[in-house]
Design an enzyme around this catalytic site. Structure first.
Site, PDB file in Angstrom:
ATOM      1  CD  GLU A 125      -2.996  -0.920   0.160  1.00 53.86           C
ATOM      2  OE1 GLU A 125      -3.474   0.219  -0.031  1.00 53.86           O
ATOM      3  OE2 GLU A 125      -3.305  -1.911  -0.520  1.00 53.86           O
ATOM      4  CB  SER A 152     -48.135 -26.326  44.560  1.00 53.78           C
ATOM      5  OG  SER A 152     -49.536 -26.491  44.494  1.00 53.78           O
TER       6      SER A 152
END
Length: 849
Positions: A91, A492
């Protein structure tokens, strides 16, 4: 003549000088105009790139990861020099020497563009310019953006050093496959760390920034190979590689995860499940989604992978057992066009594209499959990930006779006698291998995701660490977490909070409560609650009331204690934020979550101290700083060097006490009776003491079991997502009890267990568990139970409570096995007969004692 010549050259010089000045002024003006309103480059000095948040198990293994952009941050000093050399060669080979822009590169690009008539327009951006474009500017190709880019690049070069600029670039650059930065890309393409990459692999990554989609390792393999070799050549010419190394690396084949050359890093990760997704949901709420998905958090989860797998299988087993008992075949509802079934490659590709559960391992791996051919009695299937046999894979008729096919309108067809009765050509199904008793393959068997759903959760009773959580049959089939998100009636399983309030209000396990009919006028009409058995049992001790889950006793007790007191307990334990003071809620009519109920039961098990359930032990930010730690207990000796090697440092609990320790033990003892001889006796079989409570709501729309050992608490519920009856034979003990038992067998095998801790300041007194009468210390028999009472408290025996409800004498009381007449010795040494002839009146006046 000389004067003319000098005048000519003077004019040329003046013209050139003026031209240069004019050009410089023009350039200066352009840069001044475009440089006025640029974004601040100084923010890059404090920039924190979005990075992946990862979840680890207690053993340090990666469990899951979350990110919008898949990025793993690596500081410049930790990036191998080979990686830097590859990207610089590809690059910006003058990166370390230019002032932020490369004038020669810009002129060269301009010449190429002019010579090609604009057909060859290549970028001349330096790495510094690319950083500016990625962070502060848009990606347009206008001259205006290029000028701004150069200005900012010059400025940032005066603010940050080259290594910091390179760090920003290498961590921000997009490299395809949703990978941002070189570290994530190395993992995505090679399943390697940066320091494991060879030069040709580094050059592979450095080839991607130009246009990742144009250099795909499979679709554009040759183009990527050419680019990779170009980068390698640049590395050689820039002096980063020897010629021999360059030629050897350029000769390497182009290998990648995407091409099947390496295993994907995701293959080592477990499939996402309810636990990690619940962490995501909770931390997103606590810290914000942006902070979680991009903050690079390291999350140490509490769960145990081994026990999590047990929880998943145990719940799936219970759900599938119920589902198959209904005898209804629904299948997946998915299909493949029959035209794609003629080619194996075609149907395999079509099957792989279908989203369906692939992680189910109940009694063996469940595989996606497609019906390839229908015979007279059998159906031939193609199975994902399983090679074709010479004779093919078949579903025989004997595998389908359990079911009737559910039609599109919801009605059922006749009972299946052959495979085509359930299956059609192209149907996508789930199958697993069925083995015989010797473990040999017998046949392929049809499976389906259960329609009935449920949840399971387990946690440490002392720390609140959630070690297992399963929010449904399969996360891949439904991400809805029923452990934390589903509000259900606990039935319950809520009763222990009623009994806890009563025990703290002066009642004891030997207190007598009447089990008889009740009628209550309500705005909705006459409420006549009943016991599950539809029978009445007369005067009964509290212990038996909870062991046998007597509804009428619970309502009378709630009326005696007061629903406001019970509501305060339920809120204090975290079952509800606000409990409505209706008597029906004493039977668990108000909805809550399994997560809340299990956490509340933990406080029974640990002696009455508050614990906060947590799925996370610790959270660290991207720099390793701890930003959350669950365990806030104080360790006074952790810094001492004088602690003996055989003794752990003293850690002092600073938890809030929300329940008297003696009350907690009394309740635990009573709930142990539920497991030993009550409603869960046929389901729980552990080698260590266990306590718990079953729960079954009206019409069995939800069934529960929540229980605990000395170190772990766990709970299960099962029910339809849109509540409807499960059937007359559906009970918490029979459906959820086995889930708890299977899980706790594995948990106790791994972590052990022991007797429940008896608090100081109390004494054991023998009582008759059927009548509540006091017995001598030497009394023995099935009816004898040692109840724990506080020192200095002289228990009152024989007094019965009716809750203030008016009662008639025209009901039939059931004399069960527990209520046969027997002769006992009282504490005074007298022999008396107790049992079915004792009346409400004699009990109320203390006639038993």
């Amino acid at each position: 003549m000389l004067r003319i010549i000098l005048s000519f050259f003077g004019g040329v010089f003046t013209f050139l000088t003026m031209s240069v000045v004019a050009f410089a002024l023009t350039i200066g003006a352009v840069f001044w105009i475009y440089g006025r309103d640029l974004p601040s480059h100084e923010s890059l000095a404090q920039y924190k790139p979005p990075t992946i948040s990862r979840i680890y198990s207690g053993e340090g293994r990666i469990v899951d990861e979350f990110a919008r952009e898949r990025r793993l941050f690596t500081g410049a000093k930790d990036v191998p020099i080979l990686i830097k050399q590859a990207f610089i060669s590809a690059e910006d080979k003058n990166f370390y020497s230019h002032p932020g822009y490369d004038l020669r590169g810009i002129l060269s690009a301009a010449v190429d563009a002019a010579r090609s008539g604009g057909r060859r327009v290549r970028g001349a951006s330096t790495i510094t310019q690319q950083v500016m474009k990625n962070f502060l500017l848009d990606g347009s190709r206008r001259a205006e953006r290029k000028i701004k880019e150069i200005i900012l690049a010059t400025r940032i070069e005066n603010t940050l050093d080259k290594e910091r600029i390179l760090e920003l670039y290498l961590n921000e650059i997009f490299l395809g496959q949703n990978s941002y930065g070189v570290t994530a890309a190395a993992q995505t393409y090679f399943n390697k760390t940066l320091d494991e990459l060879a030069p040709h692999e580094a050059a592979f990554l450095a080839s991607l920034p130009k246009a990742p989609s144009d250099f795909h390792p499979v679709r554009r393999k040759q183009r990527l190979l050419d680019r990779r070799n170009y980068v390698l050549k640049e590395m050689w010419q820039n002096g980063f590689l020897e010629e021999a190394a360059y030629r050897a690396e350029a000769a390497q084949p182009l290998l990648s995860v995407q091409n099947g050359d390496f295993k994907s890093f995701r293959s080592a990760l477990p499939r996402r499940g309810y636990f990690s997704d619940e962490i995501r949901r909770q931390l997103s709420a606590d810290f914000g989604e942006d902070a979680f998905f991009s903050g690079g958090m390291t999350v140490r989860a509490t769960f145990d992978p081994e026990l999590q797998a047990v929880a998943e299988i145990a719940l799936q087993r219970a759900l599938e057992t119920y589902d198959r008992a209904q005898g209804i075949w629904r299948g997946t509802g998915l299909s493949i066009d029959p035209e794609r079934l003629t080619s194996e490659d075609a149907w395999r590709a079509a099957l792989s594209d279908i989203e369906m559960p692939r992680g189910i391992k109940l009694d063996g791996q469940w595989y996606p499959a497609v019906v390839l051919k229908l015979g007279k009695k059998s159906a031939q299937i193609g199975i994902e990930g399983v090679e074709e046999d010479e004779d093919g894979h078949w579903i025989p008729s004997r595998d389908v006779i359990w079911a009737s096919k559910q039609k599109a309108d919801g009605s059922l067809g006749p009972k299946a006698k052959r495979a085509p009765d359930l299956l059609s050509l192209g149907d996508v199904v789930l199958v697993r291998a069925l083995l015989d008793e010797a473990g040999a393959f017998e046949r392929w068997s049809l499976r389906q995701v259960s329609e009935v759903q449920g949840a399971f959760m387990a946690m440490d009773v002392n720390t609140g660490r959630v070690i297992s959580m399963q929010g449904g049959f399969s996360y891949e089939a439904s991400v809805y977490n029923r452990a934390t998100q589903a509000d259900r009636q606990p039935g319950s399983s809520f009763k222990p909070f009623v009994y806890a309030a009563a025990l703290d209000s002066g009642y004891s396990p030997a207190t007598i409560v009447i089990d008889a009919p009740i009628e209550i006028d309500t705005p909705q009409g006459l409420w006549t609650p009943r016991n599950s058995s539809d029978k009445f049992y007369g005067p009964t001790p509290l212990r038996t009331g909870i062991e046998q889950s007597r509804n009428l006793m619970t309502i009378r007790l709630a009326q005696e204690v007061g629903m406001d007191v019970i509501g305060d307990y339920a809120e204090r334990f975290g079952v509800y934020d606000r409990m409505n003071p209706f008597l029906a809620n004493s039977l668990g009519a108000q909805e809550t979550t399994l997560f809340r109920i299990v956490a509340a039961y933990a406080m029974f098990a640990n002696g009455g101290e508050r614990v906060q359930p947590t799925l996370v032990d610790r959270i660290q930010d991207r720099y390793g700083k701890t930003i959350y730690s669950h365990d806030e207990r104080e360790c006074f000796e952790c810094g001492f060097e004088t602690i003996p090697a055989n003794r752990a440092p003293l850690i002092v609990s600073n938890r809030e006490r929300i329940m008297d320790a003696t009350t907690a033990y009394q309740l635990t003892s009573m709930m142990q009776g539920v497991v030993d001889r009550g409603t869960a006796r046929n389901s729980i079989n552990l080698e260590v003491p266990a306590a718990g409570k079953t729960g079954t709501t009206n019409q069995s729309k939800d069934v529960w079991f929540v229980g605990f050992t000395s170190n772990f608490v766990a709970g299960c519920y099962i029910g339809h997502d849109f509540p409807k009856p499960l059937g007359k034979r559906a009970y918490g003990g029979g459906m959820c009890g086995p889930v708890f038992n299977e899980y706790m067998q594995a948990a106790t095998e791994k972590f052990g267990g022991g007797p429940f801790t008896v608090p100081e300041g109390g004494q054991f007194i023998n009582i008759d568990r059927f009548t509540g009468a006091r017995l001598p210390d030497e009394a023995e028999g099935d009816n004898v139970v040692a109840e724990y009472f506080r020192d200095g408290e002289e228990p009152v025996f024989g007094v019965a409570f009716d809750g203030g409800f008016a009662m008639g004498s025209n009901f039939e009381r059931v004399d069960t096995e527990e209520q046969i007449s027997r002769e006992i010795q009282t504490s005074s040494g007298k022999s008396v007969t107790v049992g079915p002839k004792a009346s409400i009146g004699t009990l109320s006046s203390g006639g038993l004692y």
